[in-house]
Design a protein around this motif. Sequence first.
Motif, PDB file in Angstrom:
ATOM      1  N   HIS A   1       0.862  -1.176   0.000  1.00 16.98           N
ATOM      2  CA  HIS A   1       0.000   0.000   0.000  1.00 16.98           C
ATOM      3  C   HIS A   1       0.899   1.227   0.000  1.00 16.98           C
ATOM      4  O   HIS A   1       1.849   1.301   0.776  1.00 16.98           O
ATOM      5  CB  HIS A   1      -0.892   0.032   1.252  1.00 16.98           C
ATOM      6  CG  HIS A   1      -1.864  -1.095   1.316  1.00 16.98           C
ATOM      7  ND1 HIS A   1      -3.095  -1.046   0.711  1.00 16.98           N
ATOM      8  CD2 HIS A   1      -1.778  -2.304   1.905  1.00 16.98           C
ATOM      9  CE1 HIS A   1      -3.736  -2.183   0.935  1.00 16.98           C
ATOM     10  NE2 HIS A   1      -2.952  -2.963   1.656  1.00 16.98           N
TER      11      HIS A   1
ATOM     12  N   ASP B   1      -3.703   9.701   2.118  1.00 19.16           N
ATOM     13  CA  ASP B   1      -4.171   8.964   0.949  1.00 19.16           C
ATOM     14  C   ASP B   1      -3.473   7.609   0.947  1.00 19.16           C
ATOM     15  O   ASP B   1      -2.246   7.539   0.935  1.00 19.16           O
ATOM     16  CB  ASP B   1      -3.810   9.772  -0.308  1.00 19.16           C
ATOM     17  CG  ASP B   1      -4.570   9.302  -1.523  1.00 19.16           C
ATOM     18  OD1 ASP B   1      -5.575   8.586  -1.349  1.00 19.16           O
ATOM     19  OD2 ASP B   1      -4.154   9.659  -2.638  1.00 19.16           O
TER      20      ASP B   1
ATOM     21  N   SER C   1      -3.315   3.830  -0.980  1.00 23.93           N
ATOM     22  CA  SER C   1      -3.749   3.101  -2.168  1.00 23.93           C
ATOM     23  C   SER C   1      -4.402   1.779  -1.774  1.00 23.93           C
ATOM     24  O   SER C   1      -4.067   1.179  -0.749  1.00 23.93           O
ATOM     25  CB  SER C   1      -2.548   2.834  -3.087  1.00 23.93           C
ATOM     26  OG  SER C   1      -1.640   1.940  -2.467  1.00 23.93           O
ATOM     27  N   GLU C   2      -5.314   1.333  -2.602  1.00 21.21           N
ATOM     28  CA  GLU C   2      -5.970   0.025  -2.452  1.00 21.21           C
ATOM     29  C   GLU C   2      -6.723  -0.131  -1.136  1.00 21.21           C
ATOM     30  O   GLU C   2      -6.674  -1.193  -0.516  1.00 21.21           O
ATOM     31  CB  GLU C   2      -4.942  -1.115  -2.596  1.00 21.21           C
ATOM     32  CG  GLU C   2      -4.103  -1.054  -3.842  1.00 21.21           C
ATOM     33  CD  GLU C   2      -4.897  -1.139  -5.134  1.00 21.21           C
ATOM     34  OE1 GLU C   2      -5.977  -1.746  -5.151  1.00 21.21           O
ATOM     35  OE2 GLU C   2      -4.434  -0.562  -6.133  1.00 21.21           O
TER      36      GLU C   2
END
Length: 100
Positions: free
Chosen positions: A71, A85, A87-88
């Motif tokens: 991530h 933020d 990811s995934e």
Amino acid sequence: MWIQQKPNALAPVDELQGHTVGLKFECNKCHTEVFTDSIGVPAPDHLANSMEDDGQFEKEEIKCPGCNMTHEITVKSTFDGVKFDVSEVAPGSVSYQVNH
């Protein structure tokens, strides 16, 4: 105390600047709860030319202990606030806590 980051909302920069935070989130792939080490919150850039340009970034990567998915974590600090933020992960599944 964990504070859930709401989608499209920023965390208060005055409470986080100069501190480190820990993040937790749920992996999209295996639904394991992932906890990060301390991440520094950068100060907004006073020399930026425009509002869009005032962000300072801190990037990290963490592997999910459940499935080894990587991530990417971006901490963006602006004068309006701080956004974490990851990811995934599902929107609204990221929480943070300030380390004092």
